[in-house]
Design a protein around this motif. Sequence first.
Motif, mmCIF file in Angstrom:
data_model
loop_
_atom_site.group_PDB
_atom_site.id
_atom_site.type_symbol
_atom_site.label_atom_id
_atom_site.label_comp_id
_atom_site.label_asym_id
_atom_site.label_seq_id
_atom_site.Cartn_x
_atom_site.Cartn_y
_atom_site.Cartn_z
ATOM 1 N N THR A 221 0.844 -1.208 0.000
ATOM 2 C CA THR A 221 0.000 0.000 0.000
ATOM 3 C C THR A 221 0.869 1.244 0.000
ATOM 4 O O THR A 221 0.640 2.187 -0.792
ATOM 5 C CB THR A 221 -0.924 -0.002 1.230
ATOM 6 N N GLU A 225 1.117 4.139 -2.982
ATOM 7 C CA GLU A 225 0.877 5.568 -2.718
ATOM 8 C C GLU A 225 2.098 6.393 -3.094
ATOM 9 O O GLU A 225 1.961 7.504 -3.659
ATOM 10 C CB GLU A 225 0.551 5.760 -1.239
ATOM 11 N N GLN A 228 2.213 6.815 -6.897
ATOM 12 C CA GLN A 228 1.216 7.778 -7.358
ATOM 13 C C GLN A 228 1.640 9.214 -7.058
ATOM 14 O O GLN A 228 1.475 10.119 -7.895
ATOM 15 C CB GLN A 228 -0.137 7.480 -6.699
ATOM 16 N N GLN A 229 2.188 9.420 -5.862
ATOM 17 C CA GLN A 229 2.641 10.761 -5.508
ATOM 18 C C GLN A 229 3.782 11.199 -6.412
ATOM 19 O O GLN A 229 3.852 12.368 -6.839
ATOM 20 C CB GLN A 229 3.090 10.770 -4.049
#
Length: 553
Positions: A221, A225, A228-229
Amino acid sequence: MLCQLSINNFAIVRFLELDFRAGMTSITGETGAGKSIAIDALGLCLGNRADASSVRPGADKAEVSARFSLADVPQAKRWLEDNDLELDDECILRRTISNDGRSRAYINGNPVPLAQLKALGPLLVGIHGQHAHHALLKSEQQLLLLDSYANHRLLLDAVSSAYQRFRQTEQQLQELQHSQQQRISRKQLLSYQVEELNEFALGEQEFAELEQEHKKLANGTALMEACQQGIYLLSDGEEMNIESLLNKAVHVAAELEGFDPKLASIGHMLNDALIQVQESSGELQRYLERLELDPEVFAQIEERLSKAMQLSRKHHVAPTELYQHHQSLLLELTTLDADESRLEEIAQQLAASRDNYFVQAQKLSQSRQRYAKELEKLVTDSVRELNMPKAKFVVAVQFNQQQMSLHGCDEVEFRVSTNPGQPLENMAKVASGGELSRIGLGIQVITARKVATPTLIFDEVDVGISGPTAAVVGRMLRSLGESTQVLCVTHLPQVAGNGHQHMYVAKQSKGGMTETSMVPLNHEQRVHELARLLGGDVITDNTLANARELLNA
């Protein structure tokens, strides 16, 4: 042949230089004069043991040297050549003994270990002592004598080599057999361990890869994230992102280049940075699309990691070393399997080496039996000449497979019958002292004829013999001296008179010191010495006449 013997400060000899000739040399002297001293000195040159007592009292050291002619001694010449000690057709052996017991040995002027004197000595001189006939009572000496007579060196070498191969193979088999139970127990344990590790089948780098994959999925997870950032910052941010800012900077650099071409490099660097950012964003996007966070895969990896760690604890190794440990166990198990095959192979080799040994031993035994017949006839004829007209001598050779040795499987026994009707029995049981002396002397003379030693020494071997028998002994030794140099220390005039030359040993005391001398005798001196041996201290015309007759005969 022995040509010269020089003796300095040895025992009671101050100085002697003796020249020897071919043929038979008789050596006589009064009792206690030291008739055997020259032979003892020569023994030092041949490697006999020496100590401080050999040095004449008051002297610092004793020195003995012997010069030999090698004109007809090819074996000795070959030995000297092989040991880089050759000196034309001569050989000089020298020995020094200091009064503290230390000794040094030399061959042709070269310092050598004592073992080399002992190796060369038998090629030059054969010594037959007065107690040699007692040694003949021993079965091992009888075997050695038969082999010397038959010149069995090559056959003995073949038997010895076969025996050593058999014993070496036997030892290998015993060592494997002694450790067999340990190997069986170890193999059972290894088989279980290897089977377990085979079933798990961990790859060489697999544990590190499992750890890495486990770490990735455990943090799936957060990883998603972060990807994506990163994409957002690089290219997807609506209000502001690095790609759009770099595009603007590239336009500004283009304007600057228009004003001053020297600033063109700035535009190039910004273009490169823009490309890197675009590629980084694309790489992150592709990684994110491929990223799978499957709980089942994670559970499988976690289970395999756990199993690897469990096995590593069980085998007392680090998890990263489990693969190498597995390979080591496999290798050891393979080696143990090979040892089992080796056991069968060695057993077959042992049987083959045993068969080969018996083949060689049988050849030696057959030759021994053939030469035994020849030797027993010669000895029988010889002892019959020595006043034992009804004597019969037999060399019994018995092949015994249970008696394997370096010298074959034969048991040799000298048997004799000295009187008619008397059964053949072991020589030690039948022969009296005088009979044994005669039999022993006959054997020594016969074997001396056969063994190619250029110089033979007989040191009072005629003890226990007298009268007509002594005359026969003298003729035997003289006949032997026709082909071989013979030195004979004797107390019998019948023997001494047969010498081609004669040396006399005397002892004198002067100034509190005792000294031995040894001088050659001319014809008249020989007559007087033989008369002394015949009649004692009082020499009469009769004893002189007997001595002349003995010498002329």
